[in-house]
Motif scaffolding. Structure first.
Motif, PDB file in Angstrom:
ATOM      1  N   GLN A 148      -4.783   1.855   6.440  1.00 30.65           N
ATOM      2  CA  GLN A 148      -5.777   0.917   7.054  1.00 30.65           C
ATOM      3  C   GLN A 148      -6.793   1.281   8.177  1.00 30.65           C
ATOM      4  O   GLN A 148      -7.648   0.752   8.562  1.00 30.65           O
ATOM      5  CB  GLN A 148      -4.881  -0.106   7.848  1.00 30.65           C
ATOM      6  CG  GLN A 148      -3.977  -0.836   6.887  1.00 30.65           C
ATOM      7  CD  GLN A 148      -2.680  -0.176   6.645  1.00 30.65           C
ATOM      8  OE1 GLN A 148      -2.480   0.980   6.838  1.00 30.65           O
ATOM      9  NE2 GLN A 148      -1.548  -0.864   6.014  1.00 30.65           N
ATOM     10  N   GLY A 149      -6.620   2.660   8.698  1.00 28.80           N
ATOM     11  CA  GLY A 149      -7.224   3.203   9.560  1.00 28.80           C
ATOM     12  C   GLY A 149      -8.523   4.000   9.561  1.00 28.80           C
ATOM     13  O   GLY A 149      -9.426   4.407  10.005  1.00 28.80           O
ATOM     14  N   ARG A 150      -8.268   4.439   7.860  1.00 34.78           N
ATOM     15  CA  ARG A 150      -9.293   5.293   7.392  1.00 34.78           C
ATOM     16  C   ARG A 150     -10.770   5.006   7.317  1.00 34.78           C
ATOM     17  O   ARG A 150     -11.827   5.525   7.686  1.00 34.78           O
ATOM     18  CB  ARG A 150      -8.976   5.619   6.062  1.00 34.78           C
ATOM     19  CG  ARG A 150      -7.836   6.485   6.078  1.00 34.78           C
ATOM     20  CD  ARG A 150      -7.714   7.792   5.161  1.00 34.78           C
ATOM     21  NE  ARG A 150      -6.244   8.251   5.467  1.00 34.78           N
ATOM     22  CZ  ARG A 150      -5.393   8.159   4.732  1.00 34.78           C
ATOM     23  NH1 ARG A 150      -5.262   7.449   3.464  1.00 34.78           N
ATOM     24  NH2 ARG A 150      -4.087   8.763   4.782  1.00 34.78           N
ATOM     25  N   PRO A 151     -11.170   3.466   7.007  1.00 34.84           N
ATOM     26  CA  PRO A 151     -12.534   3.214   6.932  1.00 34.84           C
ATOM     27  C   PRO A 151     -13.369   3.226   8.210  1.00 34.84           C
ATOM     28  O   PRO A 151     -14.431   3.775   8.066  1.00 34.84           O
ATOM     29  CB  PRO A 151     -12.387   1.507   6.459  1.00 34.84           C
ATOM     30  CG  PRO A 151     -11.153   1.231   6.158  1.00 34.84           C
ATOM     31  CD  PRO A 151     -10.130   2.397   6.536  1.00 34.84           C
ATOM     32  N   GLU A 152     -12.693   3.201   9.353  1.00 38.17           N
ATOM     33  CA  GLU A 152     -13.414   3.487  10.637  1.00 38.17           C
ATOM     34  C   GLU A 152     -13.176   4.716  11.228  1.00 38.17           C
ATOM     35  O   GLU A 152     -13.433   4.884  12.368  1.00 38.17           O
ATOM     36  CB  GLU A 152     -13.024   2.369  11.592  1.00 38.17           C
ATOM     37  CG  GLU A 152     -13.483   1.009  10.980  1.00 38.17           C
ATOM     38  CD  GLU A 152     -12.770  -0.195  11.715  1.00 38.17           C
ATOM     39  OE1 GLU A 152     -13.472  -1.013  12.431  1.00 38.17           O
ATOM     40  OE2 GLU A 152     -11.660  -0.314  11.650  1.00 38.17           O
ATOM     41  N   ARG A 153     -12.617   5.851  10.741  1.00 29.49           N
ATOM     42  CA  ARG A 153     -12.234   6.894  11.356  1.00 29.49           C
ATOM     43  C   ARG A 153     -13.322   7.592  11.951  1.00 29.49           C
ATOM     44  O   ARG A 153     -13.038   8.247  13.114  1.00 29.49           O
ATOM     45  CB  ARG A 153     -11.508   7.852  10.250  1.00 29.49           C
ATOM     46  CG  ARG A 153     -12.313   8.520   9.254  1.00 29.49           C
ATOM     47  CD  ARG A 153     -11.411   8.899   8.004  1.00 29.49           C
ATOM     48  NE  ARG A 153     -10.567  10.277   8.455  1.00 29.49           N
ATOM     49  CZ  ARG A 153      -9.983  11.122   7.592  1.00 29.49           C
ATOM     50  NH1 ARG A 153      -9.842  10.639   6.376  1.00 29.49           N
ATOM     51  NH2 ARG A 153      -9.310  12.174   7.910  1.00 29.49           N
ATOM     52  N   GLU A 154     -14.578   7.773  11.205  1.00 30.48           N
ATOM     53  CA  GLU A 154     -15.600   8.545  11.859  1.00 30.48           C
ATOM     54  C   GLU A 154     -15.973   8.026  13.290  1.00 30.48           C
ATOM     55  O   GLU A 154     -16.201   8.468  14.137  1.00 30.48           O
ATOM     56  CB  GLU A 154     -16.655   8.834  10.962  1.00 30.48           C
ATOM     57  CG  GLU A 154     -16.574   9.706   9.963  1.00 30.48           C
ATOM     58  CD  GLU A 154     -16.188   9.187   8.580  1.00 30.48           C
ATOM     59  OE1 GLU A 154     -15.842   7.886   8.743  1.00 30.48           O
ATOM     60  OE2 GLU A 154     -15.567   9.980   7.653  1.00 30.48           O
ATOM     61  N   LEU A 191       0.805  -1.074  -0.171  1.00 34.96           N
ATOM     62  CA  LEU A 191      -0.002   0.055   0.064  1.00 34.96           C
ATOM     63  C   LEU A 191       0.820   1.253   0.090  1.00 34.96           C
ATOM     64  O   LEU A 191       1.847   1.411   0.978  1.00 34.96           O
ATOM     65  CB  LEU A 191      -0.787   0.060   1.141  1.00 34.96           C
ATOM     66  CG  LEU A 191      -2.234  -0.599   1.187  1.00 34.96           C
ATOM     67  CD1 LEU A 191      -2.946  -0.313   2.589  1.00 34.96           C
ATOM     68  CD2 LEU A 191      -3.097   0.047   0.213  1.00 34.96           C
ATOM     69  N   PRO A 192       0.860   2.095  -1.142  1.00 35.37           N
ATOM     70  CA  PRO A 192       1.679   3.184  -0.771  1.00 35.37           C
ATOM     71  C   PRO A 192       1.172   4.333   0.347  1.00 35.37           C
ATOM     72  O   PRO A 192      -0.103   4.463   0.433  1.00 35.37           O
ATOM     73  CB  PRO A 192       1.394   4.001  -2.338  1.00 35.37           C
ATOM     74  CG  PRO A 192       0.137   3.274  -2.881  1.00 35.37           C
ATOM     75  CD  PRO A 192      -0.011   2.175  -2.095  1.00 35.37           C
ATOM     76  N   VAL A 193       2.097   4.740   0.926  1.00 38.44           N
ATOM     77  CA  VAL A 193       1.971   5.648   1.881  1.00 38.44           C
ATOM     78  C   VAL A 193       2.850   6.847   1.965  1.00 38.44           C
ATOM     79  O   VAL A 193       4.147   6.619   1.776  1.00 38.44           O
ATOM     80  CB  VAL A 193       1.869   4.972   3.438  1.00 38.44           C
ATOM     81  CG1 VAL A 193       1.657   6.187   4.483  1.00 38.44           C
ATOM     82  CG2 VAL A 193       1.052   3.963   3.601  1.00 38.44           C
ATOM     83  N   ALA A 194       2.434   8.204   1.804  1.00 36.01           N
ATOM     84  CA  ALA A 194       3.165   9.163   1.869  1.00 36.01           C
ATOM     85  C   ALA A 194       4.445   9.074   2.930  1.00 36.01           C
ATOM     86  O   ALA A 194       3.926   8.896   4.085  1.00 36.01           O
ATOM     87  CB  ALA A 194       2.499  10.496   1.661  1.00 36.01           C
TER      88      ALA A 194
END
Ligand code: FES
Length: 256
Positions: free
Chosen positions: A195-201, A148-151
């Protein structure tokens, strides 16, 4: 070469239990090796107290290497003591002068009740993490993470936030006993990575609600938390926590 030694006068908080009335006790310890850490000095004090038939001082520690965040006390009014980015277990007597009087007391906050002497109950942090400080979606196996590319700047900010050991010094130092540096770090380390973005809200709303339930205060931009954090966690993480919470609140309004 003989070891350099030092005499330290200690004013230390004693409290038999959560509901007991506490008070400061005074002791003098002589011929302490200057390379001794604060917990090692407390062990010497405890030997002395035990030989006198008295109750030893209860204090927390685990790794004694500045990693785990289990140690912690307020030394001369500063959480973890006067050395920057240093845990209590890495604070050595060479930073004090001969015959100096030092005051040692527990982290004080309503959400961290004293269990005994210097030991406080920090399980409020565990309950905040249980509310949402994790990733529960399928993120694949380790090789999937590697492709997964991560800046680079985001990866570095996430790693910096992940250094938070949850020691609670930020709460002890804050005039409002706020836990926002801790929660900000935990939210940031996940919100910055794919990996953390789908559940951020869901995570931001649940963790902030848990933080409020536990009785922590709100950030007043005093920056005391950042000043005492042994891991150098930046209050930029609090700004990110506020943004994540606002974003989540707006999203929740839209779907209501
Ligand atoms: S005992 Fe682990 S950081 Fe101090």
């Amino acid at each position: 070469m003989t070891a350099q030694t030092i005499t330290i006068n200690i004013k230390i908080w004693r409290q038999a239990g959560p509901d007991a009335r506490g008070n400061f006790e005074e002791h003098t310890l002589r011929e302490l090796d200057v390379d001794m850490s604060l917990p090692e000095m407390l062990e010497v004090l405890n030997e002395q107290l035990t030989l006198q038939g008295k109750d030893p001082v209860a204090f927390d520690h685990d790794c004694l290497e500045g990693i785990c965040g289990m140690c912690g006390a307020v030394v001369d009014g500063v959480a973890h003591g006067p050395e920057e980015k240093t845990t209590l277990c890495q604070l050595h007597l060479r930073h004090f002068h001969d015959n100096q009087t030092i005051t040692i007391e527990p982290f004080r906050a309503r959400a961290f009740p004293v269990i005994k002497d210097l030991v406080v109950d920090r399980s409020a942090f565990d309950r905040i993490i249980q509310a949402g400080g994790f990733v529960s979606v399928n993120t694949g196996a380790a090789p999937d993470g590697n492709v997964l590319p991560v800046a680079r700047h985001l990866a570095e900010q996430a790693m910096d936030a992940a250094a938070c050991s949850g020691c609670g010094a930020c709460v002890a130092a804050c005039p409002n006993a706020a836990a926002m540096l801790f929660v900000g770090a935990k939210i940031s380390q996940l919100a910055l990575l794919p990996q953390g973005r789908p559940e951020r809200e869901r995570r931001a709303l649940a963790m902030v609600r848990a933080m409020d339930r536990e009785g922590f205060g709100s950030c007043g931009n005093e920056r005391e938390c950042e000043a005492v954090c042994p891991k150098g966690i930046s209050i930029r993480n609090i700004a990110r926590l506020n943004r994540e919470f606002l974003r989540a609140s707006l999203a929740a309004d839209e779907t209501a």
